[in-house]
Design a protein around this motif. Structure first.
Motif, PDB file in Angstrom:
ATOM      1  N   TYR A 199      23.523  40.360  44.792  1.00 14.53           N
ATOM      2  CA  TYR A 199      22.365  39.663  44.231  1.00 14.53           C
ATOM      3  C   TYR A 199      22.292  39.829  42.715  1.00 14.53           C
ATOM      4  CZ  TYR A 199      17.550  38.436  43.244  1.00 14.53           C
ATOM      5  OH  TYR A 199      16.424  37.883  42.721  1.00 14.53           O
ATOM      6  N   GLY A 200      22.553  41.011  42.224  1.00 16.02           N
ATOM      7  CA  GLY A 200      22.381  41.288  40.807  1.00 16.02           C
ATOM      8  C   GLY A 200      23.568  40.947  39.931  1.00 16.02           C
ATOM      9  N   HIS A 201      24.785  41.122  40.446  1.00 20.16           N
ATOM     10  CA  HIS A 201      25.971  40.986  39.606  1.00 20.16           C
ATOM     11  C   HIS A 201      26.973  39.951  40.086  1.00 20.16           C
ATOM     12  CE1 HIS A 201      24.719  44.493  37.346  1.00 20.16           C
ATOM     13  NE2 HIS A 201      24.517  45.124  38.494  1.00 20.16           N
ATOM     14  N   GLY A 202      26.776  39.402  41.259  1.00 21.37           N
ATOM     15  CA  GLY A 202      27.689  38.380  41.760  1.00 21.37           C
ATOM     16  C   GLY A 202      28.683  38.926  42.766  1.00 21.37           C
ATOM     17  N   ILE A 203      29.465  38.021  43.326  1.00 18.34           N
ATOM     18  CA  ILE A 203      30.378  38.365  44.409  1.00 18.34           C
ATOM     19  C   ILE A 203      31.511  39.275  43.948  1.00 18.34           C
ATOM     20  CG2 ILE A 203      31.836  36.312  44.162  1.00 18.34           C
ATOM     21  CD1 ILE A 203      30.797  37.830  47.515  1.00 18.34           C
ATOM     22  N   GLY A 204      31.926  39.160  42.704  1.00 14.70           N
ATOM     23  CA  GLY A 204      33.030  39.991  42.214  1.00 14.70           C
ATOM     24  C   GLY A 204      32.712  41.467  42.263  1.00 14.70           C
ATOM     25  N   ARG A 205      31.565  41.858  41.720  1.00 11.53           N
ATOM     26  CA  ARG A 205      31.160  43.275  41.719  1.00 11.53           C
ATOM     27  C   ARG A 205      30.862  43.751  43.132  1.00 11.53           C
ATOM     28  NH1 ARG A 205      31.721  48.230  40.341  1.00 11.53           N
ATOM     29  NH2 ARG A 205      29.797  49.424  40.226  1.00 11.53           N
ATOM     30  N   ALA A 206      30.237  42.912  43.944  1.00  6.34           N
ATOM     31  CA  ALA A 206      29.927  43.303  45.317  1.00  6.34           C
ATOM     32  C   ALA A 206      31.200  43.553  46.118  1.00  6.34           C
ATOM     33  CB  ALA A 206      29.083  42.225  45.979  1.00  6.34           C
ATOM     34  N   LEU A 207      32.187  42.698  45.961  1.00  5.87           N
ATOM     35  CA  LEU A 207      33.450  42.911  46.669  1.00  5.87           C
ATOM     36  C   LEU A 207      34.196  44.131  46.137  1.00  5.87           C
ATOM     37  CD1 LEU A 207      34.838  39.316  47.275  1.00  5.87           C
ATOM     38  CD2 LEU A 207      34.133  40.987  48.978  1.00  5.87           C
ATOM     39  N   GLU A 208      34.042  44.413  44.849  1.00 10.46           N
ATOM     40  CA  GLU A 208      34.666  45.616  44.288  1.00 10.46           C
ATOM     41  C   GLU A 208      34.093  46.870  44.948  1.00 10.46           C
ATOM     42  OE1 GLU A 208      34.774  47.928  40.019  1.00 10.46           O
ATOM     43  OE2 GLU A 208      34.443  45.776  40.047  1.00 10.46           O
ATOM     44  N   LEU A 209      32.763  46.936  45.080  1.00  7.12           N
ATOM     45  CA  LEU A 209      32.133  48.070  45.763  1.00  7.12           C
ATOM     46  C   LEU A 209      32.559  48.142  47.226  1.00  7.12           C
ATOM     47  CD1 LEU A 209      28.511  47.869  44.330  1.00  7.12           C
ATOM     48  CD2 LEU A 209      30.270  49.555  43.794  1.00  7.12           C
ATOM     49  N   PHE A 210      32.636  46.992  47.876  1.00  8.70           N
ATOM     50  CA  PHE A 210      33.047  46.929  49.281  1.00  8.70           C
ATOM     51  C   PHE A 210      34.472  47.447  49.455  1.00  8.70           C
ATOM     52  CE2 PHE A 210      34.653  44.342  52.923  1.00  8.70           C
ATOM     53  CZ  PHE A 210      33.847  44.894  53.903  1.00  8.70           C
ATOM     54  N   ARG A 211      35.361  47.027  48.580  1.00  6.23           N
ATOM     55  CA  ARG A 211      36.763  47.483  48.655  1.00  6.23           C
ATOM     56  C   ARG A 211      36.872  48.979  48.411  1.00  6.23           C
ATOM     57  NH1 ARG A 211      38.273  42.710  44.958  1.00  6.23           N
ATOM     58  NH2 ARG A 211      38.536  41.018  46.442  1.00  6.23           N
ATOM     59  N   LEU A 212      36.118  49.479  47.425  1.00  4.93           N
ATOM     60  CA  LEU A 212      36.142  50.924  47.162  1.00  4.93           C
ATOM     61  C   LEU A 212      35.671  51.715  48.370  1.00  4.93           C
ATOM     62  CD1 LEU A 212      34.835  51.141  43.492  1.00  4.93           C
ATOM     63  CD2 LEU A 212      37.121  51.674  44.322  1.00  4.93           C
ATOM     64  N   ARG A 213      34.645  51.240  49.035  1.00  5.37           N
ATOM     65  CA  ARG A 213      34.158  51.924  50.230  1.00  5.37           C
ATOM     66  C   ARG A 213      35.204  51.893  51.335  1.00  5.37           C
ATOM     67  NH1 ARG A 213      31.300  50.182  54.909  1.00  5.37           N
ATOM     68  NH2 ARG A 213      30.972  48.148  53.978  1.00  5.37           N
ATOM     69  N   ARG A 214      35.851  50.745  51.497  1.00  5.25           N
ATOM     70  CA  ARG A 214      36.864  50.626  52.550  1.00  5.25           C
ATOM     71  C   ARG A 214      38.077  51.495  52.270  1.00  5.25           C
ATOM     72  NH1 ARG A 214      38.197  44.677  53.525  1.00  5.25           N
ATOM     73  NH2 ARG A 214      39.801  45.679  54.731  1.00  5.25           N
ATOM     74  N   LEU A 215      38.399  51.697  50.981  1.00  4.73           N
ATOM     75  CA  LEU A 215      39.514  52.570  50.625  1.00  4.73           C
ATOM     76  C   LEU A 215      39.156  54.042  50.779  1.00  4.73           C
ATOM     77  CD1 LEU A 215      40.894  50.781  47.440  1.00  4.73           C
ATOM     78  CD2 LEU A 215      41.991  50.932  49.670  1.00  4.73           C
ATOM     79  N   GLY A 216      37.882  54.315  50.948  1.00  2.45           N
ATOM     80  CA  GLY A 216      37.450  55.691  51.116  1.00  2.45           C
ATOM     81  C   GLY A 216      37.284  56.426  49.799  1.00  2.45           C
ATOM     82  N   GLY A 217      37.091  55.677  48.723  1.00  6.62           N
ATOM     83  CA  GLY A 217      36.893  56.306  47.427  1.00  6.62           C
ATOM     84  C   GLY A 217      38.168  56.814  46.799  1.00  6.62           C
ATOM     85  N   ARG A 218      39.324  56.379  47.289  1.00  4.61           N
ATOM     86  CA  ARG A 218      40.594  56.841  46.734  1.00  4.61           C
ATOM     87  C   ARG A 218      40.837  56.313  45.332  1.00  4.61           C
ATOM     88  NH1 ARG A 218      44.543  55.307  51.489  1.00  4.61           N
ATOM     89  NH2 ARG A 218      42.887  53.843  51.845  1.00  4.61           N
ATOM     90  N   ALA A 219      40.281  55.142  45.031  1.00  2.97           N
ATOM     91  CA  ALA A 219      40.461  54.589  43.696  1.00  2.97           C
ATOM     92  C   ALA A 219      39.461  55.254  42.760  1.00  2.97           C
ATOM     93  CB  ALA A 219      40.232  53.078  43.722  1.00  2.97           C
TER      94      ALA A 219
END
Length: 91
Positions: A53-73
């Protein structure tokens, strides 16, 4: 005059095609795939929805990917707090 036209038109078309290929390559890296959006919409957490909602789909997907990676990045360089600067860094 016709000879110049016959030579110039194919060259212009080739240059345009090369230019558009470069544009397409850049857009391909920025584009979001449909399956990523579907997964996000099905499994998103509240903070990721707020980022959408606040930053757009790019930032939201970035957070989603980081969570799915388990914070390895991780970040390459840790950030310092503003008050934690030595005098040598100001000048």
């Amino acid at each position: 005059m016709t000879a110049w036209f016959v030579i110039a038109v194919p060259l212009v078309i080739m240059l345009f095609a090369l230019f558009m290929e470069r544009v397409e390559a850049r857009l391909r890296h920025v584009a979001v795939r449909e399956d990523e959006v579907e997964q996000f919409l099905e499994q998103a957490r509240p903070d990721e929805v707020r980022a959408l909602y606040g930053h757009g789909i790019g930032r939201a997907l970035e957070l989603f990917r980081l969570r799915r990676l388990g914070g390895r990045a991780t970040r390459t360089r840790p950030r310092r707090p503003r008050g934690d600067r030595s005098p040598s860094q100001f000048g």
